[in-house]
Design an enzyme around this catalytic site. Structure first.
Site, PDB file in Angstrom:
ATOM      1  N   HIS A  73       0.921  -1.061  -0.011  1.00 30.66           N
ATOM      2  CA  HIS A  73      -0.050   0.004  -0.105  1.00 30.66           C
ATOM      3  C   HIS A  73       0.649   1.325   0.227  1.00 30.66           C
ATOM      4  O   HIS A  73       1.728   1.313   0.701  1.00 30.66           O
ATOM      5  CB  HIS A  73      -1.025  -0.153   1.246  1.00 30.66           C
ATOM      6  CG  HIS A  73      -1.738  -1.180   1.373  1.00 30.66           C
ATOM      7  ND1 HIS A  73      -2.029  -1.561   2.805  1.00 30.66           N
ATOM      8  CD2 HIS A  73      -2.216  -2.177   0.609  1.00 30.66           C
ATOM      9  CE1 HIS A  73      -2.898  -2.599   2.518  1.00 30.66           C
ATOM     10  NE2 HIS A  73      -3.085  -3.094   1.176  1.00 30.66           N
ATOM     11  N   LYS A  80       4.516   7.202   8.487  1.00 30.70           N
ATOM     12  CA  LYS A  80       4.148   6.596   9.271  1.00 30.70           C
ATOM     13  C   LYS A  80       5.198   5.983  10.274  1.00 30.70           C
ATOM     14  O   LYS A  80       6.225   5.667   9.929  1.00 30.70           O
ATOM     15  CB  LYS A  80       3.003   5.601   8.818  1.00 30.70           C
ATOM     16  CG  LYS A  80       3.751   4.462   7.745  1.00 30.70           C
ATOM     17  CD  LYS A  80       2.647   3.776   7.557  1.00 30.70           C
ATOM     18  CE  LYS A  80       2.547   3.570   5.800  1.00 30.70           C
ATOM     19  NZ  LYS A  80       1.527   2.513   5.444  1.00 30.70           N
ATOM     20  N   TYR A 104       0.149   1.100  13.604  1.00 28.37           N
ATOM     21  CA  TYR A 104       0.478   2.450  12.663  1.00 28.37           C
ATOM     22  C   TYR A 104       0.235   3.872  13.595  1.00 28.37           C
ATOM     23  O   TYR A 104      -0.741   4.199  13.962  1.00 28.37           O
ATOM     24  CB  TYR A 104      -0.067   2.495  11.379  1.00 28.37           C
ATOM     25  CG  TYR A 104      -0.290   1.113  11.037  1.00 28.37           C
ATOM     26  CD1 TYR A 104       0.300   0.359   9.786  1.00 28.37           C
ATOM     27  CD2 TYR A 104      -1.261   0.085  11.587  1.00 28.37           C
ATOM     28  CE1 TYR A 104       0.206  -0.610   9.257  1.00 28.37           C
ATOM     29  CE2 TYR A 104      -1.622  -0.874  10.824  1.00 28.37           C
ATOM     30  CZ  TYR A 104      -0.872  -1.681   9.826  1.00 28.37           C
ATOM     31  OH  TYR A 104      -0.972  -2.792   9.293  1.00 28.37           O
ATOM     32  N   ASP A 154      -5.892  -6.209  -2.365  1.00 35.51           N
ATOM     33  CA  ASP A 154      -4.485  -6.561  -2.427  1.00 35.51           C
ATOM     34  C   ASP A 154      -4.277  -7.378  -3.390  1.00 35.51           C
ATOM     35  O   ASP A 154      -3.237  -7.343  -4.111  1.00 35.51           O
ATOM     36  CB  ASP A 154      -3.902  -6.901  -1.257  1.00 35.51           C
ATOM     37  CG  ASP A 154      -3.820  -5.857   0.119  1.00 35.51           C
ATOM     38  OD1 ASP A 154      -4.195  -4.660  -0.326  1.00 35.51           O
ATOM     39  OD2 ASP A 154      -3.769  -6.266   1.260  1.00 35.51           O
TER      40      ASP A 154
END
Length: 187
Positions: free
Chosen positions: A68, A77, A137, A173
């Protein structure tokens, strides 16, 4: 907490120190002063106060989440594995970067407590290598679904060496685009 550079430009590995005794262990998982000093010393334009959202996922052995990324101005992040273990994979998609198109893998687990600082401009994914894993995250801006980009986890040009047989992948995905197509839009 120790901050280490990695083989990918601007990606940092943050390694906390665990203090162990007969009760178990204690670690400071993040320290804003250490992070901010290390980022400034390395010329990375991010500060701990830039992060605005925390998220967590739980997955079982063999699950792959990724690859991603975020279009627009990207997304920074901090990623850590709070429970279990994962192989975390990054691909640099910044056309002006010295490491454009390169990938690196990092073992994140609940023993070492390491975090990855992932700057904007990277594809990110992971595979669970323990029975179960919780991945946390910390993200620098709210999620904008319209800016989501992705490359299939099994893209032959990326040829990511997932350490376990892949057991579960989301439909999103599985149907993500190719590295060749994304790369052509970036350069």
């Amino acid at each position: 907490m120790r901050v280490e550079s990695t083989s990918l430009a601007d990606v940092l590995l943050l390694v906390p120190e665990a203090f162990r005794d007969d009760r178990g262990w204690f670690t400071r998982t993040f320290d804003t002063a250490i992070f901010d000093r290390a980022a400034a010393d390395l010329g990375i334009d991010v500060r701990s106060g830039d992060f605005t959202q925390d998220s967590q996922s739980r997955s079982r052995r063999g699950v792959v989440r990724g690859m991603h990324g975020r279009g627009g101005r990207g997304e920074a992040k901090l990623v850590r594995c709070a429970r279990g273990s994962v192989l975390d994979v990054l691909v640099d998609i910044r056309p002006t970067s010295a490491t454009f198109g390169q990938q690196a893998s990092f073992e994140l687990d609940d023993e070492r407590h390491a975090h990855l600082y992932v700057p904007p401009g990277f594809l990110h994914g992971f595979q669970v290598t323990s029975e179960q894993a919780d991945v946390c995250y910390r993200i620098d801006r709210p999620h904008e679904p319209g800016e989501d980009i992705g490359v299939a986890y099994d893209d032959p040009d990326l040829a990511i060496a997932w350490p376990e047989p892949v057991t579960v992948v989301s439909d999103r995905d599985r149907s993500a685009g190719s590295w060749a197509t994304l790369r052509a839009t970036l350069v």
